[in-house]
Motif scaffolding. Structure first.
Motif, PDB file in Angstrom:
ATOM      1  N   HIS A 111      -6.248  87.642  19.403  1.00 40.15           N
ATOM      2  CA  HIS A 111      -4.867  87.360  18.246  1.00 40.15           C
ATOM      3  C   HIS A 111      -3.814  87.225  18.864  1.00 40.15           C
ATOM      4  CE1 HIS A 111      -6.983  88.118  14.457  1.00 40.15           C
ATOM      5  NE2 HIS A 111      -7.991  88.754  15.196  1.00 40.15           N
ATOM      6  N   ASP A 114      -3.548  83.797  20.594  1.00 44.34           N
ATOM      7  CA  ASP A 114      -3.285  82.773  19.535  1.00 44.34           C
ATOM      8  C   ASP A 114      -2.034  82.612  19.055  1.00 44.34           C
ATOM      9  OD1 ASP A 114      -5.332  80.702  18.499  1.00 44.34           O
ATOM     10  OD2 ASP A 114      -4.608  81.743  16.626  1.00 44.34           O
ATOM     11  N   TYR A 117       0.546  81.596  21.713  1.00 48.67           N
ATOM     12  CA  TYR A 117       0.486  80.215  22.112  1.00 48.67           C
ATOM     13  C   TYR A 117       1.164  79.252  20.998  1.00 48.67           C
ATOM     14  CZ  TYR A 117      -2.743  80.514  26.124  1.00 48.67           C
ATOM     15  OH  TYR A 117      -3.255  80.606  27.400  1.00 48.67           O
ATOM     16  N   ARG A 118       1.083  79.463  19.773  1.00 43.72           N
ATOM     17  CA  ARG A 118       1.626  78.732  18.873  1.00 43.72           C
ATOM     18  C   ARG A 118       3.211  78.867  18.951  1.00 43.72           C
ATOM     19  NH1 ARG A 118      -1.248  77.200  14.313  1.00 43.72           N
ATOM     20  NH2 ARG A 118      -3.283  78.175  14.007  1.00 43.72           N
ATOM     21  N   VAL A 194      -9.934  84.137  15.199  1.00 41.60           N
ATOM     22  CA  VAL A 194      -8.716  83.213  14.817  1.00 41.60           C
ATOM     23  C   VAL A 194      -8.937  81.760  15.231  1.00 41.60           C
ATOM     24  CG1 VAL A 194      -7.271  85.298  15.924  1.00 41.60           C
ATOM     25  CG2 VAL A 194      -8.200  83.599  17.610  1.00 41.60           C
ATOM     26  N   GLY A 196      -7.856  79.449  17.406  1.00 43.51           N
ATOM     27  CA  GLY A 196      -8.448  79.114  18.808  1.00 43.51           C
ATOM     28  C   GLY A 196      -9.548  79.669  19.011  1.00 43.51           C
TER      29      GLY A 196
END
Length: 402
Positions: A111, A114, A117-118, A194, A196
């Protein structure tokens, strides 16, 4: 060698927020696989999973704790709390140095990865929270559990894909049996649901879009789940002396490597792990009444596992019950063996054999008693719990009734 028993269990998963709720779900044959709810799910081709619905971290942790805990750590802490409460275990200064934690996880803080990275790649942020590394590291759950209870002995995480939990529990068993420790908190935790996490698994083309049907001829792939289960393991005489509840005895463990293929399972590797667990437990094959199967719902895994069981048990395979509870809670990857150990305990303690639900049509290559769709009330005294991972890493636990 010393004997090792389970004196406490805790769990958070798609079937329930506690062990009693999970037992009820397993006994009812309830399906915890639902439509996924998270950001950008509409961009995925796989939109189902064993998701923990309605969970709120704020109900369990402070704001400062949430800043440190990825969901996989939260689930492990909640499971550990339930297990410790059931065991009625108090950690004295003397015991603390002979007690530790081993947690299985494959993805760790996915989590956290993800989300960040966003922030960096999609939103162009140049700064992230200073606790990102402590949140996402695979050992975060083990470390926080050890800190919560002051466990100062051997503490670490195991990451062997889908066998992580069984490897973790088996290592904890070995430590107590050998005399290296007296008490261990062990199990597994995973939270891969999630964007990804699902997108990566989609690439393998082993996922089902409509449900998990292990051993059924109509099966078309696995379904992911999330959650945790943790257990208190103790040296048997110590547990008896303090009047602890004994849920089951772990009597054997074995691990093998296929050493053949990164994703395709091996009948020989699985069979050697099963044989090793029986040998380690000094358990005759005819004693085993139930096997909690790895049973992912993929074509390759299910037929290979059934062939391995036949190879080991011979004619007794026809009298065995073997079921896959992944059909209910999904495949928790690194946490799956821990949640499945609950089904093994339920079989030994309550005489309830969890079913393989969503079973539609017999497969000649899976011609065992897979306990289709409905639980059974059958007294068993010895069970196995299988885990066979990508990378060819196999881990099998053998348990006896307390």
């Amino acid at each position: 060698m010393r004997r090792v028993v389970i004196t406490g269990a805790g769990s958070v998963n798609a079937l329930g927020r506690s062990v009693p709720e999970t037992f009820a779900g397993l006994a009812e044959g309830r399906c915890g696989i639902v439509d996924l709810e998270f950001r950008d799910v509409e961009r995925l081709s796989i939109r189902i999973g064993g998701q923990i619905r309605g969970y709120s971290a704020e109900e369990h942790f402070s704001r400062s704790e949430i800043a440190l805990y990825d969901p996989f750590t939260q689930y492990a802490l909640l499971s550990a709390r339930e297990a410790m409460e059931q065991a009625g275990l108090e950690i004295s200064e003397e015991l603390s140095v002979r007690a530790g934690v081993i947690v299985g996880t494959s993805g760790g803080g996915l989590h956290t990865q993800d989300e960040n990275y966003r922030l960096v790649y999609e939103e162009g942020k140049n700064r992230v929270h200073p606790f990102i590394v402590p949140r996402l590291m695979n050992n975060a759950a083990a470390s926080h559990v050890s800190m919560r209870y002051g466990l100062k002995g051997p503490s670490y995480c195991v990451a062997t894909a889908c066998s992580s939990s069984n490897h973790a529990i088996g290592q904890a068993f070995h430590m107590i049996r050998s005399g290296a420790t007296d008490v261990m908190l062990t199990g597994g935790s995973e939270s891969m649901l999630v964007f990804g996490g699902i997108k990566a698994w989609e690439g393998l083309r082993v996922m089902s879009k409509d449900g998990c049907r292990p051993f059924s001829r109509t099966r078309n792939g696995m379904v992911q789940g999330e959650g945790s289960a943790m257990f208190v393991l103790e040296e048997r005489e110590r547990a008896i002396a303090r009047g602890a509840p004994i849920l089951a005895e772990i009597s054997g463990f074995a691990m093998t490597s296929d050493a053949s293929d990164i994703v395709m399972p091996s009948q020989d590797g699985a069979a050697r792990a099963i044989e090793g667990a029986l040998r380690d437990a000094r358990m005759n094959p005819e004693e085993v009444g139930y096997i909690n199967a790895h049973g992912t719902g993929t074509t390759a895994n299910d037929k290979t596992e059934c062939a391995a069981v036949r190879q080991v048990f011979g004619d007794h395979a026809d009298r065995l019950m073997i079921s896959s509870t992944k059909s209910m809670h999904g495949h928790l990857i690194g946490g799956t063996g821990a949640v499945e150990l609950l089904a093994a305990i339920m079989a030994l303690r309550d005489g309830i054999i969890a079913p393989t639900i969503s079973y539609e049509e017999p497969d000649p290559e899976c011609d065992l008693d897979v306990v289709p769709n409905t639980a059974r009330n059958v007294k068993v005294t010895a069970v196995l719990s299988n885990a066979f991972a990508f990378g060819g890493l196999n881990a099998v636990l053998a348990l006896r009734a307390a």
